[in-house]
Write a protein that holds these residues in place. Structure first.
Motif, short mmCIF file in Angstrom:
data_model
loop_
_atom_site.label_atom_id
_atom_site.label_comp_id
_atom_site.label_asym_id
_atom_site.label_seq_id
_atom_site.Cartn_x
_atom_site.Cartn_y
_atom_site.Cartn_z
N VAL A 128 30.75 28.99 37.85
CA VAL A 128 30.30 28.25 38.94
C VAL A 128 30.46 26.87 39.10
O VAL A 128 29.72 26.13 38.08
N ARG A 154 26.63 33.18 46.69
CA ARG A 154 27.66 32.65 46.75
C ARG A 154 28.21 33.15 48.36
O ARG A 154 28.27 34.16 48.94
N LYS A 157 22.54 33.40 41.75
CA LYS A 157 23.65 32.55 42.36
C LYS A 157 24.11 32.83 43.79
O LYS A 157 24.99 33.91 43.71
N GLN A 203 27.87 35.94 40.87
CA GLN A 203 26.47 36.10 41.44
C GLN A 203 25.63 35.83 40.63
O GLN A 203 24.25 35.53 40.90
#
Length: 367
Positions: A334, A141, A139, A148
């Protein structure tokens, strides 16, 4: 100029050799071969690059291995339609068809957090008869201190659970070439219980080295999200990077544009361009209502705004939906505020079915 050869033409055939010899003798013309492996047959396409305006389409079409000739534009040479409605769209993967006629829902976790939540999600998908999901292991960001993703550590149990619940395809974002290797290794060790579509996020739409790397491998299809601050043409050319390296199994995703004009939505929803992308290219078109709308706000009619946005995209002919769900959005690592609830999965799918039926009925009206 694009030459479509007769189906199942083989490089060793006499007609192929005669045709290729003629093409390679043309002055100022470069010949590039592109092979398309379908579910039942292989097609060979030949691109003639250079001064092709002086060539006669009729003369080229008369060559023994050539079925038809298409004059192509400079943009999207491989993925473009070039006003030829006969060109094949999409691809088959893991026993599923992804093209401009199909519709698949990839509901799942924007970011993988716990095995418990992943299993709850996949169990719910199986109960609804779905065979695809989204699961974010990597992920990128905006905030360097934000979560992450679990990365390669979560892949073994994500793939194991996919096999347990009959999930055939997972859409998973990658941000560098090493992630593709990690996914491949984890799938191999797990016995390849499912497949993966490599998702290229909006921040990497013009990461050309990443696009080339994913294009060079042809094991996994790719899903390219539109860049949030560039033109549609620039994003479609990014998709062409993938195909130019050899991987034409590409899905194009509309996910909203970064603009204050879209407020209070997270991004300015761009689903009106679903038919535009389908007209210009042969790619299946995905919509991402979660990252477009970015909230769980309800309209006065009681329907979530992101559900309304989904319906708009599906009623325009979208072929895939990438949408966030979570068993407990308040604990999501998230994008929790935009994730739909598990109890909303069934009505969401019924809403999609209504919108899809409306699309098909609209198509019949205009035939």
């Amino acid at each position: 100029m694009l030459l479509i050869l007769h189906p199942d033409t083989q490089p060793g055939d006499a007609d192929y050799k005669t045709t290729l010899a003629h093409l390679e003798a043309l002055p100022g013309i470069t010949v590039r071969e592109h092979r398309v492996q379908g579910e039942q047959q292989q097609l060979i396409e030949i691109y003639l690059l250079g001064d092709t305006l002086s060539l006669s389409s009729e003369d080229i079409e008369a060559l023994p291995a050539v079925e038809r000739v298409i004059r192509i534009s400079e943009d999207y040479r491989i993925l473009g339609r070039h006003k030829d409605q006969q060109r094949r769209t999409g691809f088959q993967y893991q026993g599923l068809t992804f093209d401009q006629h199909s519709l698949h829902v990839f509901a799942g976790l924007c970011a993988v957090d716990t095995p418990k939540h992943v299993e709850e999600m996949m169990r719910a998908l199986k109960d609804q008869g779905l065979e695809c999901t989204r699961m974010g292991a990597y992920k990128p960001r905006t905030n360097p201190y934000a979560f992450q993703g679990h990365g390669a550590d979560c892949l073994p149990w994500v793939f194991e659970l996919a096999g347990k619940y009959g999930i055939k395809v997972i859409a998973m974002e990658v941000t560098r070439e090493a992630h593709v290797e990690e996914i491949d290794n984890a799938l191999e060790k797990a016995g390849r219980p499912c497949g993966v579509i490599l998702q290229i996020g909006t921040r990497n739409t013009q990461n050309f080295e990443l696009l080339k790397a994913i294009g060079r491998q042809q094991t996994y299809p790719a899903l390219l999200k539109r860049g949030f601050g560039i033109t549609l043409n620039e994003s479609l050319n990014a998709a062409e990077y993938l195909a130019s390296e050899g991987n034409e199994n590409v899905i194009f995703c509309l996910r909203g544009m970064k603009s204050d004009f879209g407020a209070p939505h997270r991004n300015l929803v761009d689903f009106a361009q679903v038919p535009t992308v389908r007209r210009l290219t042969r790619m299946p078109v995905c919509i991402d209502p979660s990252h477009s709308v970015g909230s769980r706000e309800r309209a006065p009619d009681g329907v979530l705004e992101l559900v309304h946005a989904t319906a708009q995209g599906v009623a325009s002919g979208a072929n895939m939906i990438l949408v966030d769900f979570h068993p407990n959005p308040k604990t999501a690592l998230v994008d929790g505020p935009q994730a739909m609830l598990m109890s909303e999965l069934e009505p969401f799918l019924k809403d999609v079915e209504i919108a899809r039926d409306a699309y098909l009925r609209r198509c019949e009206l205009w035939k």
